[in-house]
Design a protein around this motif. Sequence first.
Motif, PDB file in Angstrom:
ATOM      1  N   THR A   1     -34.519 116.925 -61.465  1.00 57.79           N
ATOM      2  CA  THR A   1     -35.896 116.526 -61.190  1.00 57.79           C
ATOM      3  C   THR A   1     -35.930 115.503 -60.064  1.00 57.79           C
ATOM      4  O   THR A   1     -35.104 114.588 -60.015  1.00 57.79           O
TER       5      THR A   1
ATOM      6  N   ARG B   1     -28.702 114.259 -72.803  1.00 63.77           N
ATOM      7  CA  ARG B   1     -29.512 114.860 -71.736  1.00 63.77           C
ATOM      8  C   ARG B   1     -29.317 114.047 -70.472  1.00 63.77           C
ATOM      9  O   ARG B   1     -29.494 112.820 -70.475  1.00 63.77           O
TER      10      ARG B   1
ATOM     11  N   GLU C   1     -31.096 118.217 -66.608  1.00 64.79           N
ATOM     12  CA  GLU C   1     -32.411 118.466 -66.022  1.00 64.79           C
ATOM     13  C   GLU C   1     -32.405 117.958 -64.584  1.00 64.79           C
ATOM     14  O   GLU C   1     -32.070 116.790 -64.336  1.00 64.79           O
TER      15      GLU C   1
ATOM     16  N   PHE D   1     -30.380 113.486 -66.526  1.00 67.29           N
ATOM     17  CA  PHE D   1     -31.360 113.743 -65.469  1.00 67.29           C
ATOM     18  C   PHE D   1     -30.679 113.498 -64.128  1.00 67.29           C
ATOM     19  O   PHE D   1     -30.111 112.430 -63.892  1.00 67.29           O
TER      20      PHE D   1
END
Length: 418
Positions: free
Chosen positions: A127, A99, A125, A101
């Motif tokens: 963010t 994953r 992701e 970020f």
Amino acid sequence: MTSDTFHTRVAYAENALRQLFDATPLQLNEHLSARYGARIFLKREDLTPVRSYKIRGAFNFMRKRIEEGAATREFVCASAGNHAQGFAFACRHFGLKGRVFMPVTTPQQKIDKTRIFGGSAVEIELTGDFFDDCYAAAKAYAQSSGAAMVPPFDHEDIIEGQASVAREIVAQLGGSAPDMVVMPVGGGGLSSGIARFFGGGDDAPTLRFVEPAGAPSLHTSLTAGQLVRLPQLDGFVDGAAVAEIGAIPFETLRRFRPNDVVLVPEGRLCQTMLEMLNIEGIVVEPAGALALDALKDIQDEIAGKTVVCVVSGGNFDFERLPDVKERALRAEGLKKYFILRLPQRPGALRDFLHLLGPDDDVARFEYLKKSARDFGSILLGLETKHPEAFPALYERLDAAGFVYQDITDNRIMADLLI
């Protein structure tokens, strides 16, 4: 940790990397060698599968967790660039869930490349607006999910992986070290790995570290004798613009002097990027050009020597090319911006244009205040072929009574208007 143990670990890391790619080329560059009267070799880390050295550290970190029998089968990282791509490639290789970020502001090109390298193994992701935001989110996710956080530079396993660059250099030079190694510095994983590999003995090569002038984290910390976090930085050289060098890398690099660090102006760096593209056909990102540009500052030290420049990456988004050209022209003194106070009368513009030289070109002309009664303020951009054309133009403008202000190097004005 002894030097022998470190060398053994680096050897193991390099051998394991051969699962992914062959040693990156070490190429004698005739163009730079002729210019500086030295044997200039380029260590082409821009030719790894992800076009940067970052894959070495990420792969080594994951490999060691797997060999240690770690329970986690998920890894996480925070990055908007090369670390994310190396991480994604390694996740796919090992068949592990990953994953990444990234800040919401990450260019789509980098997001797409990370997806390509990671395939179905990696989720992304977006963010926060800044790296610190997504780094905090990644740490929180790792703590809540049990995923292993893969740091970009501040870890022994990352440093060992990056040090494989130095081991390859020695092998490619027939078992001997060069006279000098010139390398970029960001968080310090690569530079501390190379420094530890070569050590500080009498037969060790001279090491020169290169940072962007707008992000001198190592230079500032060496000057202070301790880790210093920069209050602000210029993020143009995104692969090396780090507010604080890693704590573990700094422990290795603190034996060096501030004078061992070359600070490269961002505008001049752009000249080198364009030169390598136009003359050598080599695409380098800003951080990847740092070691090459630094040769201009150390040319008196390298004459007749064997020098290796680490080209750390080639992930350059060509949408940035206009900005690179702009910065290069300004650094060479071939483009300047002015606020010109032009009389509001017929023929005033014609009078001004007649003062321009034969090689002067109006690149921008914009009224800033259109309702002025007597005078109008104009944002003026001028390009020329020779830097000495501007002093001559100033003399003609002064003699004609024009009022103007050069804002080329006025950062506040330039950011607002240009």
